[in-house]
Design a protein around this motif. Sequence first.
Motif, PDB file in Angstrom:
ATOM      1  N   TYR A  34      -1.246   7.376   5.339  1.00  0.00           N
ATOM      2  CA  TYR A  34      -1.624   6.206   4.549  1.00  0.00           C
ATOM      3  C   TYR A  34      -2.460   6.704   3.378  1.00  0.00           C
ATOM      4  O   TYR A  34      -3.444   7.425   3.561  1.00  0.00           O
ATOM      5  CB  TYR A  34      -2.418   5.251   5.440  1.00  0.00           C
ATOM      6  N   HIS A  67       0.838  -1.193   0.000  1.00  0.00           N
ATOM      7  CA  HIS A  67       0.000   0.000   0.000  1.00  0.00           C
ATOM      8  C   HIS A  67       0.878   1.251   0.000  1.00  0.00           C
ATOM      9  O   HIS A  67       2.084   1.183   0.184  1.00  0.00           O
ATOM     10  CB  HIS A  67      -0.937  -0.017   1.202  1.00  0.00           C
ATOM     11  N   HIS A 113      -4.779   5.615   0.280  1.00  0.00           N
ATOM     12  CA  HIS A 113      -5.533   4.485  -0.266  1.00  0.00           C
ATOM     13  C   HIS A 113      -6.895   5.004  -0.716  1.00  0.00           C
ATOM     14  O   HIS A 113      -7.097   6.209  -0.826  1.00  0.00           O
ATOM     15  CB  HIS A 113      -5.647   3.386   0.804  1.00  0.00           C
TER      16      HIS A 113
END
Length: 92
Positions: A81, A49, A83
Motif C-alpha cells: 500500500y 489509493h 500512501h
Amino acid sequence: MHKFLIHKQGDHVGVATTDINAGENIIGVYMDTDTSIEVLAKDSIPLGHKIAVANVDENGHVIEYGLPIGYAPEGFHLGDYVHTHNIRTLRW
C-alpha cells in the motif's frame, strides 16, 4: 477483471478502482498499452489509493504518469500500500 489501473509503463504505482483486500491476487491494467500485471496485495488498499507495481529503493523516486511524484524514505515493494506513511512529496 482488473482491480487497479496504471497510467504508463514504467510507473511504480497503480490506483485501486475498487477496494482491495490484503492477500488478494489482483490484476492491474496499463492504460497506455492495455497490457496487464498480476500482483499479490500485501495490504488492504481502499478505492482510489495506490498499490506498488514495482520495488522502490530507500529514498528512491516514485514514478506515476511517467513522472516523479515523490520519494519513498524507506522504500517499498511490489504489492505494498503506497500512501502518506511511505511516500513524501518532492515539492518541499
